[in-house]
Write an enzyme that holds these catalytic residues in place. Structure first.
Site, short mmCIF file in Angstrom:
data_model
loop_
_atom_site.label_atom_id
_atom_site.label_comp_id
_atom_site.label_asym_id
_atom_site.label_seq_id
_atom_site.Cartn_x
_atom_site.Cartn_y
_atom_site.Cartn_z
N ARG A 15 0.83 -1.15 0.12
CA ARG A 15 -0.16 -0.05 0.04
C ARG A 15 0.91 1.23 0.01
NH1 ARG A 15 -0.53 1.10 5.92
NH2 ARG A 15 0.29 -0.52 6.92
N VAL A 64 10.27 -6.78 8.04
CA VAL A 64 11.76 -6.35 7.69
C VAL A 64 12.59 -6.09 8.91
CG1 VAL A 64 11.34 -5.30 5.51
CG2 VAL A 64 10.94 -3.91 7.55
N ASN A 90 11.78 0.50 0.76
CA ASN A 90 10.46 1.40 1.25
C ASN A 90 9.97 1.50 2.60
OD1 ASN A 90 8.02 3.24 -0.02
ND2 ASN A 90 7.17 1.15 0.74
N TYR A 153 11.74 8.73 14.51
CA TYR A 153 11.40 8.82 13.17
C TYR A 153 12.32 9.57 12.27
CZ TYR A 153 8.90 8.87 8.62
OH TYR A 153 8.66 8.89 7.10
N LYS A 157 15.58 8.16 9.76
CA LYS A 157 15.45 8.84 8.35
C LYS A 157 16.78 9.29 7.82
CE LYS A 157 11.63 6.85 6.62
NZ LYS A 157 11.88 5.83 6.01
P1 NAP Z 1 2.17 2.98 4.65
O1 NAP Z 1 0.96 3.58 3.70
O2 NAP Z 1 2.09 3.22 6.14
O3 NAP Z 1 2.81 1.78 4.07
C1 NAP Z 1 3.75 1.32 4.83
C2 NAP Z 1 4.19 0.07 4.13
O4 NAP Z 1 5.37 -0.79 4.84
C3 NAP Z 1 2.98 -1.15 4.08
O5 NAP Z 1 3.42 -1.60 2.81
C4 NAP Z 1 3.50 -2.11 5.13
O6 NAP Z 1 3.09 -3.22 4.92
C5 NAP Z 1 4.89 -1.93 5.07
N1 NAP Z 1 5.56 -2.30 6.43
C6 NAP Z 1 5.15 -1.91 7.70
N2 NAP Z 1 6.00 -2.20 8.72
C7 NAP Z 1 6.61 -3.31 8.00
C8 NAP Z 1 7.51 -4.14 8.73
N3 NAP Z 1 7.94 -4.40 9.98
N4 NAP Z 1 7.88 -5.49 7.71
C9 NAP Z 1 7.71 -5.08 6.43
N5 NAP Z 1 6.75 -4.26 5.81
C10 NAP Z 1 6.53 -3.27 6.66
O7 NAP Z 1 3.66 4.16 4.67
P2 NAP Z 1 3.92 5.25 3.34
O8 NAP Z 1 3.26 6.57 3.67
O9 NAP Z 1 3.40 4.52 2.01
O10 NAP Z 1 5.49 5.07 3.71
C11 NAP Z 1 6.46 4.40 2.77
C12 NAP Z 1 7.50 4.83 3.03
O11 NAP Z 1 7.78 6.30 2.48
C13 NAP Z 1 8.00 4.87 4.52
O12 NAP Z 1 9.50 4.37 4.63
C14 NAP Z 1 8.05 6.22 4.84
O13 NAP Z 1 8.72 6.63 6.12
C15 NAP Z 1 8.28 6.97 3.63
N6 NAP Z 1 7.79 8.47 3.71
C16 NAP Z 1 6.49 8.53 3.78
C17 NAP Z 1 5.89 9.93 3.68
C18 NAP Z 1 4.42 10.35 3.66
O14 NAP Z 1 4.22 11.50 3.85
N7 NAP Z 1 3.53 9.17 3.41
C19 NAP Z 1 6.92 10.91 3.85
C20 NAP Z 1 7.94 10.67 3.77
C21 NAP Z 1 8.80 9.37 4.12
P3 NAP Z 1 1.62 -4.06 5.46
O15 NAP Z 1 0.68 -3.06 4.42
O16 NAP Z 1 1.70 -5.33 5.33
O17 NAP Z 1 1.62 -3.42 6.86
#
Ligand code: NAP
Length: 242
Positions: A15, A64, A90, A153, A157
């Protein structure tokens, strides 16, 4: 297509941003292995979408944080595919809280999920990434300017950025490029935690980004169009930080 014949791994591809990256890599011609933690149905949906567009897709359950799980995953990939071309680290979590309220368990959980995992994945998959291959680590603007209520966090990062630069030095010996993409506020479940913190007002473009806007940059970095780019942090943040 610019990634035809390539095989990519995207952690956390069920997702959010990871899903967008997996779909864009496959739309650019790559076959994609996604990993997920709990959401097997969502992971299956992503794989079905990839297959419906003509590429190969595979889903693998992987926490992970689990070093032995990462080793088993690497062995499985080696046995089945031998080599990969693209690794996108990711998967990540956030647990916002005030500095003085962060339980030490959350500190460790964030470090293990967001940072240690990237080290372990990179170490295990290095022997399998082909010359000319590419690693892309998803950092965050929080690791560059200090987001509110997310000390653990932010540190994880900032660590990704240092790890990216360091891995780039070592991986260059094998002709592999390593870069970080640093998103700002992107429309996913995770960024909902940033509502009402006043961050949106600081975005020059006056809106949050889409997962596609991050994914496009990842696909570019994974391609030969980015053949002279390594050890860099590419900001995708609408001007939130510069
Ligand atoms: P998200 O929608 O919460 O999705 C998180 C993803 O990581 C999901 O696929 C989840 O799998 C997986 N995950 C979480 N814990 C895990 C674990 N222990 N082992 C394996 N997989 C795991 O988050 P997102 O917003 O897409 O974020 C993705 C990346 O972008 C992250 O590294 C985040 O820090 C970074 N980021 C996001 C933003 C933002 O504004 N959204 C900004 C900067 C950076 P499940 O679906 O199975 O739980």
């Amino acid at each position: 297509m610019k990634l035809s014949g390539k095989l990519a791994i995207v952690t956390g591809g069920s997702r959010g941003i990871g899903r967008g990256i997996a779909l864009d890599l496959s739309a650019s011609g790559a076959d994609v292995i996604i990993t997920y933690n709990e959401n097997s149905q969502m992971a299956e949906d992503v794989i079905n979408e990839i297959k419906s567009k003509g590429q190969k897709g595979y889903a693998y359950r992987l926490n992970v944080r689990d070093g032995n799980g990462i080793k088993a995953f690497a062995e499985e990939v080696k046995k089945t595919f031998r080599n990969i071309d693209i690794l996108v680290n990711n998967a990540g979590i956030n647990k916002p809280n005030d500095f003085d309220q962060i339980p030490i368990e959350h500190w460790h959980e964030i470090m293990e999920t967001n940072l240690t995992s990237v080290f372990m994945m990179s170490q295990q998959f290095l022997p399998m990434i082909v010359e000319g291959g590419s690693v892309i680590n998803i950092a965050s603007v929080s690791g560059q300017y200090g987001g509110p209520r997310t000390t653990h966090y932010c540190v994880s990062k900032a660590g990704i950025i240092a790890l990216t630069q360091n891995a780039a030095i070592f991986f260059a010996k094998k002709g592999i490029r390593v870069n970080a993409v640093s998103p700002g506020l992107i429309e996913t479940e995770m960024s909902a935690a940033a509502n009402q913190l006043g961050i949106d007002d600081k975005i020059l473009l006056k809106r949050r980004g889409s997962v596609q806007e991050v994914a496009k940059v990842v696909s570019f970095l994974a391609s030969d169009d980015a053949s002279y780019i390594t050890a860099q942090v590419i900001n995708v943040n609408g001007g939130l930080y510069f």
